[in-house]
Design a protein around this motif. Structure first.
Motif, PDB file in Angstrom:
ATOM      1  N   PRO A  10       7.934  12.775 -25.161  1.00 35.29           N
ATOM      2  CA  PRO A  10       6.978  12.316 -26.164  1.00 35.29           C
ATOM      3  C   PRO A  10       7.473  12.492 -27.596  1.00 35.29           C
ATOM      4  CG  PRO A  10       6.188  14.305 -25.079  1.00 35.29           C
ATOM      5  CD  PRO A  10       7.436  13.886 -24.376  1.00 35.29           C
ATOM      6  N   CYS A  11       8.325  13.496 -27.834  1.00 40.94           N
ATOM      7  CA  CYS A  11       8.882  13.709 -29.154  1.00 40.94           C
ATOM      8  C   CYS A  11      10.014  14.717 -29.038  1.00 40.94           C
ATOM      9  CB  CYS A  11       7.820  14.180 -30.149  1.00 40.94           C
ATOM     10  SG  CYS A  11       6.930  15.639 -29.634  1.00 40.94           S
ATOM     11  N   SER A  12      10.802  14.818 -30.045  1.00 35.16           N
ATOM     12  CA  SER A  12      11.922  15.754 -30.033  1.00 35.16           C
ATOM     13  C   SER A  12      11.402  17.170 -30.171  1.00 35.16           C
ATOM     14  CB  SER A  12      12.877  15.429 -31.179  1.00 35.16           C
ATOM     15  OG  SER A  12      13.763  16.500 -31.381  1.00 35.16           O
ATOM     16  N   THR A  13      11.676  18.015 -29.185  1.00 38.67           N
ATOM     17  CA  THR A  13      11.143  19.378 -29.251  1.00 38.67           C
ATOM     18  C   THR A  13      11.755  20.156 -30.402  1.00 38.67           C
ATOM     19  OG1 THR A  13      12.757  20.066 -27.596  1.00 38.67           O
ATOM     20  CG2 THR A  13      10.537  19.554 -26.817  1.00 38.67           C
ATOM     21  N   ARG A  14      13.016  19.917 -30.711  1.00 34.99           N
ATOM     22  CA  ARG A  14      13.648  20.653 -31.811  1.00 34.99           C
ATOM     23  C   ARG A  14      12.941  20.341 -33.124  1.00 34.99           C
ATOM     24  NH1 ARG A  14      18.030  23.424 -32.238  1.00 34.99           N
ATOM     25  NH2 ARG A  14      18.918  22.653 -30.297  1.00 34.99           N
ATOM     26  N   ALA A  15      12.723  19.059 -33.396  1.00 32.46           N
ATOM     27  CA  ALA A  15      12.053  18.671 -34.629  1.00 32.46           C
ATOM     28  C   ALA A  15      10.604  19.145 -34.628  1.00 32.46           C
ATOM     29  CB  ALA A  15      12.102  17.158 -34.807  1.00 32.46           C
ATOM     30  N   THR A  16       9.974  19.094 -33.486  1.00 32.20           N
ATOM     31  CA  THR A  16       8.569  19.478 -33.388  1.00 32.20           C
ATOM     32  C   THR A  16       8.365  20.960 -33.638  1.00 32.20           C
ATOM     33  OG1 THR A  16       8.214  17.737 -31.786  1.00 32.20           O
ATOM     34  CG2 THR A  16       6.565  19.441 -31.858  1.00 32.20           C
ATOM     35  N   LEU A  17       9.284  21.784 -33.161  1.00 31.65           N
ATOM     36  CA  LEU A  17       9.094  23.226 -33.215  1.00 31.65           C
ATOM     37  C   LEU A  17       9.501  23.856 -34.541  1.00 31.65           C
ATOM     38  CD1 LEU A  17      10.267  24.146 -29.598  1.00 31.65           C
ATOM     39  CD2 LEU A  17       7.941  23.956 -30.460  1.00 31.65           C
ATOM     40  N   GLU A  18      10.259  23.139 -35.351  1.00 36.21           N
ATOM     41  CA  GLU A  18      10.714  23.702 -36.625  1.00 36.21           C
ATOM     42  C   GLU A  18       9.549  23.876 -37.587  1.00 36.21           C
ATOM     43  OE1 GLU A  18      13.899  21.420 -38.256  1.00 36.21           O
ATOM     44  OE2 GLU A  18      15.172  21.754 -36.501  1.00 36.21           O
ATOM     45  N   GLY A  19       9.367  25.088 -38.058  1.00 40.10           N
ATOM     46  CA  GLY A  19       8.398  25.363 -39.109  1.00 40.10           C
ATOM     47  C   GLY A  19       6.940  25.364 -38.700  1.00 40.10           C
ATOM     48  N   ILE A  20       6.656  25.320 -37.411  1.00 39.28           N
ATOM     49  CA  ILE A  20       5.249  25.335 -37.009  1.00 39.28           C
ATOM     50  C   ILE A  20       4.774  26.776 -36.823  1.00 39.28           C
ATOM     51  CG2 ILE A  20       5.416  23.099 -35.853  1.00 39.28           C
ATOM     52  CD1 ILE A  20       5.166  24.719 -33.165  1.00 39.28           C
ATOM     53  N   ASN A  21       3.484  26.956 -36.883  1.00 40.50           N
ATOM     54  CA  ASN A  21       2.877  28.258 -36.585  1.00 40.50           C
ATOM     55  C   ASN A  21       2.711  28.307 -35.068  1.00 40.50           C
ATOM     56  OD1 ASN A  21       1.233  30.489 -36.185  1.00 40.50           O
ATOM     57  ND2 ASN A  21       0.070  30.122 -38.071  1.00 40.50           N
ATOM     58  N   LYS A  22       3.747  28.768 -34.380  1.00 36.98           N
ATOM     59  CA  LYS A  22       3.818  28.702 -32.918  1.00 36.98           C
ATOM     60  C   LYS A  22       2.613  29.358 -32.234  1.00 36.98           C
ATOM     61  CE  LYS A  22       6.435  27.902 -29.103  1.00 36.98           C
ATOM     62  NZ  LYS A  22       5.675  27.092 -28.187  1.00 36.98           N
TER      63      LYS A  22
END
Length: 193
Positions: A10-22
Motif C-alpha cells: 500500500p505504501c513504502s514502509t521506510r517512507a511511512t515510518l520516518e518521523g512518525i509518533n510510532k
C-alpha cells in the motif's frame, strides 16, 4: 512486480515510518483494526439470523463497507508494522454473539446494536482525528483521510439503524448503554494489549 509494474504494497514502509509518533500510530491502527474486525463479526452474526429477512440486504450493504474497512486496516498494519491485538480470538466470538444475539430480538434489536456500536466507533474516530490533527495534520494526511471516510461510513450506518426503528427496540436505552460500555472496554483493551 505484477503487470504494469505497480507494487502490491500500500505504501513504502521506510517512507511511512520516518518521523512518525510510532506509539500513537501503533495504538490507532491496532484498535481500529480490532474495531473493524469486531464490526465484521457483528454483521456476520446479524446476517446468520436475519440474512433472509427484509432487512438482510441493508445489513449486507453495511457489512460490505465494514469488509472494505477491515481490508484497509490489514494493509495499514503491514505498512506501519503494527501487530494486531492479542484479543482478536475473543473479539471473533464476542462480535458474532453480539450480532446474532441482537438479531434474535428481531430487526429492531439488530438495528439498536448497530446504532450503539456505530455511534461509539464514530465518536472514537473523532477522537483519533483530533489526536492526529494535534500531532501533525500534514504528516498524517493519508491516515486522517482514511479515518475521516470510515467515520462518515459509520455515521451513515448509525443513521440507517435509526431509520430502521432502532429506538423502538425492546429496552432500547438499556441495550444501547450496555453495548456502548462493552465498546468502550473493547477500545481500551485493544489499544493496549
Amino acid at each position: 512486480l505484477p503487470a504494469g509494474g505497480v507494487s502490491l504494497r500500500p505504501c513504502s514502509t521506510r517512507a511511512t515510518l520516518e518521523g512518525i509518533n510510532k506509539p500513537v500510530i501503533d495504538r490507532i491502527i491496532r484498535v481500529d483494526h480490532a474495531g473493524e474486525y469486531g464490526a465484521n463479526r457483528i454483521y456476520a452474526g446479524q446476517m446468520a439470523v436475519l440474512g433472509r429477512s427484509s432487512v438482510g440486504p441493508i445489513i449486507q450493504q453495511m457489512w460490505n463497507q465494514e469488509k472494505y474497512h477491515l481490508k484497509k486496516f490489514n494493509e495499514l498494519m503491514v505498512a506501519y508494522r503494527v501487530r494486531p491485538t492479542v484479543l482478536l480470538p475473543f473479539w471473533n466470538v464476542a462480535g458474532f454473539v453480539l450480532g446474532a444475539g441482537s438479531a434474535l430480538l428481531g430487526k429492531k434489536g439488530a438495528m439498536a446494536c448497530t446504532v450503539a456500536v456505530e455511534e461509539s466507533i464514530s465518536d472514537h474516530y473523532n477522537s483519533q482525528i483530533r489526536t492526529l490533527m494535534e500531532e501533525d495534520p500534514e504528516k498524517y494526511k493519508e491516515l486522517l483521510q482514511i479515518i475521516k471516510q470510515f467515520r462518515d461510513d459509520e455515521r451513515e450506518h448509525h443513521d440507517i439503524g435509526l431509520e430502521c426503528d432502532a429506538e423502538t427496540a425492546p429496552a432500547y436505552s438499556v441495550l444501547k448503554t450496555a453495548i456502548q460500555l462493552g465498546c468502550k472496554a473493547a477500545i481500551f483493551l485493544s489499544e493496549r494489549i
